[in-house]
Design an enzyme around this catalytic site. Structure first.
Site, mmCIF file in Angstrom:
data_model
loop_
_atom_site.group_PDB
_atom_site.id
_atom_site.type_symbol
_atom_site.label_atom_id
_atom_site.label_comp_id
_atom_site.label_asym_id
_atom_site.label_seq_id
_atom_site.Cartn_x
_atom_site.Cartn_y
_atom_site.Cartn_z
ATOM 1 C CB VAL A 39 -34.160 8.730 -32.816
ATOM 2 C CG1 VAL A 39 -33.998 10.228 -33.014
ATOM 3 C CG2 VAL A 39 -32.879 7.992 -33.151
ATOM 4 C CE1 TYR A 40 -33.985 14.262 -31.282
ATOM 5 C CE2 TYR A 40 -35.627 15.206 -29.820
ATOM 6 C CZ TYR A 40 -34.918 15.243 -31.002
ATOM 7 O OH TYR A 40 -35.147 16.255 -31.902
ATOM 8 C CB SER A 41 -31.401 9.645 -24.945
ATOM 9 O OG SER A 41 -30.644 10.828 -24.956
ATOM 10 C CB ALA A 42 -31.757 4.598 -27.082
ATOM 11 N N GLY A 43 -34.918 6.513 -26.947
ATOM 12 C CA GLY A 43 -36.250 6.442 -26.356
ATOM 13 C C GLY A 43 -36.348 6.945 -24.939
#
Length: 326
Positions: free
Chosen positions: A60-64
């Protein structure tokens, strides 16, 4: 660099883990303060040069894009078998049904997506990123077991939750002879010590490796209380962590400053040394967006606080509402 075993496993990890939430496309996801790939790569390279072999990110960090940046950098700078690479699953990756959570469908889909972004055949540690109240824990544990048996993860771990939930997950795995969690990634620092009541004793009793996030309380322990940063100005989640205990927390921060001044070292070293001296802690997860962040973290390994210093650091702490699970 110092190394230790990851819980009761045989794998060796550095006493520091580089948390990679700070690395990702700033216009993706919910963290506009992240470093893009060009800015992030020097920190990953420096961590390796300092002997850190443990890296943690999440789908989920920065949308992958965090996984993509970390994967490309590690592939260029390190040998895969020498790295302990961790990622997490649960956060929302797309809108609509089945876009988040810990169902069998989500886990089996997201492990493949993470492996593609990371550019590797397996992760060393696959962690559930909080508890999923809408999925039976039996479904989650069996799916994670299948991920391990498929060779896509070497070990599994969990992140912040209630101690009863973690105990239940361990029991379910043992009852069905499924793969057991080997780590707990929870919230532990001088400004939030509630994990000392139940979770840390549980981890000690069960041989669980503890890899706490935010050991410097999102930087609050490293600077004067009223000092702001680009991250603190936009970090909505971080603002909720200390909303109701400001008076006491400020005094803890001041105690860190006093001890750091007396020793002639940065505050970060004092605050991190306190975490590192807890026998149950395996490797705190450190963030680095300035090179001194890594330098201070490594230096903290050599800082041995006295009993009087620890007492002073802990004296002004007051009980906090349980938080960090969202």
């Amino acid at each position: 660099m110092e190394f230790t075993k990851l819980g009761r496993t045989g794998v060796d990890v550095s006493r520091l883990c580089l948390g990679c939430m700070s690395y990702g496309a700033p216009d993706r996801g919910t963290h506009p303060w992240t470093l893009d790939e060009g800015q992030a790569r020097p920190f990953i390279k420096k961590a390796l040069d300092l002997g850190i072999n443990f890296f943690d990110t999440a789908n989920v960090y920065s949308a992958g894009t965090s996984e993509e940046i970390v994967g490309r950098a590690l592939k260029e700078y390190a040998k895969r078998d020498e790295i302990v690479l961790a990622t997490k699953v649960n956060g929302r990756m797309h809108q609509g049904p089945n876009g988040a959570g810990l169902s069998r469908k989500a886990i089996l889909s997201e492990i493949d997506a993470s492996l593609r972004r990371l550019g590797t055949d397996y992760v060393d540690l696959y962690q559930i990123h909080r508890w999923d109240y809408e999925t039976p824990i039996e479904e989650t544990m069996e799916a994670l077991h299948d991920v391990v048996k498929a060779g896509k993860a070497r070990y599994i771990g969990a992140s912040s939750m209630y101690a009863w939930q973690f105990a239940k997950a361990l029991h379910v795995a043992e009852r069905h002879n499924w793969t057991r969690f080997v780590t707990m990634q929870n919230y532990v620092n001088l400004l939030y010590r509630e994990e000392e009541r139940e979770m840390l004793p549980l981890c000690a009793a069960e041989g669980i490796g503890v890899i706490p996030w935010s050991p410097l309380a999102r930087g609050r322990l490293t600077r004067d209380w009223d000092t702001q940063s680009a991250r603190s100005d936009t970090d909505a989640f971080g603002k909720t962590l200390y909303a109701n205990t400001e008076h006491a927390d400020r005094q803890v921060v001041e105690a860190v400053a006093e001890i750091a001044k007396a020793r002639g070292i940065p505050r970060a070293q004092v605050a991190l040394a306190w975490v590192l001296q807890k026998s149950v802690i395996t490797a705190p997860i450190i963030g680095a967006t300035k090179h001194e962040h890594l330098d201070d973290a490594v230096a903290a390994l050599s800082v041995k606080l006295t009993a009087d210093e620890i007492a002073k650091l802990e004296a002004k702490y007051v009980p906090h509402a349980v938080t960090g699970f969202n």
